[in-house]
Design an enzyme around this catalytic site. Structure first.
Site, PDB file in Angstrom:
ATOM      1  N   GLU A  48      83.507  46.436 -62.998  1.00  0.00           N
ATOM      2  CA  GLU A  48      84.023  45.118 -63.380  1.00  0.00           C
ATOM      3  C   GLU A  48      83.354  44.008 -62.579  1.00  0.00           C
ATOM      4  OE1 GLU A  48      85.705  44.185 -65.855  1.00  0.00           O
ATOM      5  OE2 GLU A  48      86.207  46.153 -66.622  1.00  0.00           O
ATOM      6  N   TYR A 130      90.732  37.968 -62.386  1.00  0.00           N
ATOM      7  CA  TYR A 130      90.291  38.776 -63.516  1.00  0.00           C
ATOM      8  C   TYR A 130      90.121  40.240 -63.094  1.00  0.00           C
ATOM      9  CZ  TYR A 130      87.416  41.317 -66.640  1.00  0.00           C
ATOM     10  OH  TYR A 130      86.969  42.333 -67.438  1.00  0.00           O
ATOM     11  N   ASP A 148      88.375  38.469 -70.285  1.00  0.00           N
ATOM     12  CA  ASP A 148      86.986  38.129 -69.953  1.00  0.00           C
ATOM     13  C   ASP A 148      86.413  37.316 -71.122  1.00  0.00           C
ATOM     14  OD1 ASP A 148      86.459  39.907 -71.990  1.00  0.00           O
ATOM     15  OD2 ASP A 148      85.252  41.278 -70.784  1.00  0.00           O
TER      16      ASP A 148
END
Ligand code: SF4
Length: 358
Positions: A48, A130, A148
């Site tokens: 990520e 996030y 995202d």
């Protein structure tokens, strides 16, 4: 004015998860959809962080190299800073590599275990909202709203949210929250990402193949590409800079940039301090017979840089300051950031190092 439309179907999550079960991308940090096996939190977190601002295709080789060199978070935490920065070179946004190390070291101090909740993950250094949501959902199955750029596009279209970005993000997040299920939250997050990457693409979305087509407000308006609405971008200012290629005995002089600031901690060519000044007026690090090799352009988030490259060969001694002579035949291993890779290519392509003329 902000408008949004409710999807017709009351449960887009079910339609999406069914599609994901059949179409999930196979990625090295993932567990197959619908299985009880949870993916390794270290691999989820690493992927990520790498995937922010870039694509799955670009990340693949970096992810393979990192997990081969540092198969666990403890191994990464124990790595030398310069090795990690060099391995990161080319992925850009180098502050993320420094945050990656800070976070790995904090997790190592906790015995190598990542916190298993969004709130706990948020407390780790350098781990943003996030990433915390994504890791909580994907690695630990927690319900979390993961938005995202791909998910943002899908949700803006699904609800025809016309508030321009970036101000419209709150409305998009609220809409994403409204369709995020309690169960299979990790699969749902990854399904939204996959849908955005493969079906609901920026240009020419493939609405005929989309499991949410029945529900999609933008599709009903025949205006998918109009969403998300973006505020007009201000032109990026341009900075000027100079970099210096200093060659001696088949090696080039490289310096380490200051830890804080742009491209912090990376190996680099000496330059004129463009990241602070940016008007191209800085001085060369030494008196020499400088030859102009040309100019490279590079885009950063908030400005573009026109970097003039000057080259010279010196017969003996070292330039002032701390640096190292790096053999030209091993330059690819130096981990130079892309800006300086471009500068090096320019010098080597134009033969303007001056080495043969001295
Ligand atoms: S129907 Fe089209 S615009 Fe709507 S979510 Fe699917 S691909 Fe995107």
């Amino acid at each position: 004015m902000t408008a949004s439309h409710d999807p017709i179907c009351t449960d887009p999550a079910t339609a999406l998860l069914g599609w994901y079960d059949r179409n999930a991308r196979v990625l090295p940090w993932r567990a197959p959809p619908g299985t009880a096996t949870r993916p390794d939190p270290y691999r989820v977190w690493l992927s990520e962080v790498m995937l922010q601002q870039t694509t799955v295709a670009a990340v693949g080789p970096y992810f393979a190299r990192f997990t081969q060199a540092w198969p666990t978070v403890a191994a990464l935490a124990a790595a030398a800073d310069e090795d990690v920065m060099a391995a990161w070179a080319g992925l850009g946004y180098y502050a993320r590599a420094r945050n990656l190390l800070a976070c790995a070291r904090a997790v190592a101090q906790r015995g190598g275990q990542f916190p298993d909740s969004e709130a706990g993950l948020r407390e780790l250094p350098g781990l943003g909202a996030y990433t915390a949501a994504a890791v909580a959902a994907i690695a630990f199955g927690r319900r979390a709203v993961v938005v995202d750029a791909n998910v943002e596009r899908v949700v803006a279209r699904l609800f025809a949210i016309d508030a321009p970005l970036p101000g419209g993000r709150a409305a998009i997040r609220a809409a994403a929250d409204s369709i995020t299920p309690e169960v299979r939250a990790g699969d749902f997050a990854q399904a939204m990402m996959d849908l955005g990457a493969t079906i609901c693409t920026t240009r020419k979305p493939r609405c005929l193949l989309c499991p949410l087509a029945q529900d999609c407000a933008a599709q009903r308006l025949a205006a998918a590409e109009a969403f998300p609405v973006k505020a007009p971008k201000a032109a990026r200012p341009e900075r000027q800079g100079r970099a210096f290629w200093i060659e001696r005995d088949g090696a080039v002089w490289l310096v380490k940039r200051a830890d804080k600031g742009m491209l912090g901690g990376m190996r680099a060519l000496p330059d004129d301090g463009w990241s602070a000044r940016g008007d191209g007026s800085g001085q060369a690090p030494l008196e020499a017979d400088w030859r102009a090799a040309g100019q490279v352009a590079h885009g950063f988030t908030h400005f573009t840089l026109a970097l003039s490259v000057a080259a010279s060969a010196i017969p003996a001694g070292n330039p002032p300051g701390i640096g190292e002579w790096w053999p030209l035949d091993r330059l690819a291993e130096a981990g130079l950031p892309t800006l300086f890779v471009k500068a090096a290519r320019l010098v080597l392509a134009t033969g303007e190092s001056g080495e043969n003329d001295s």
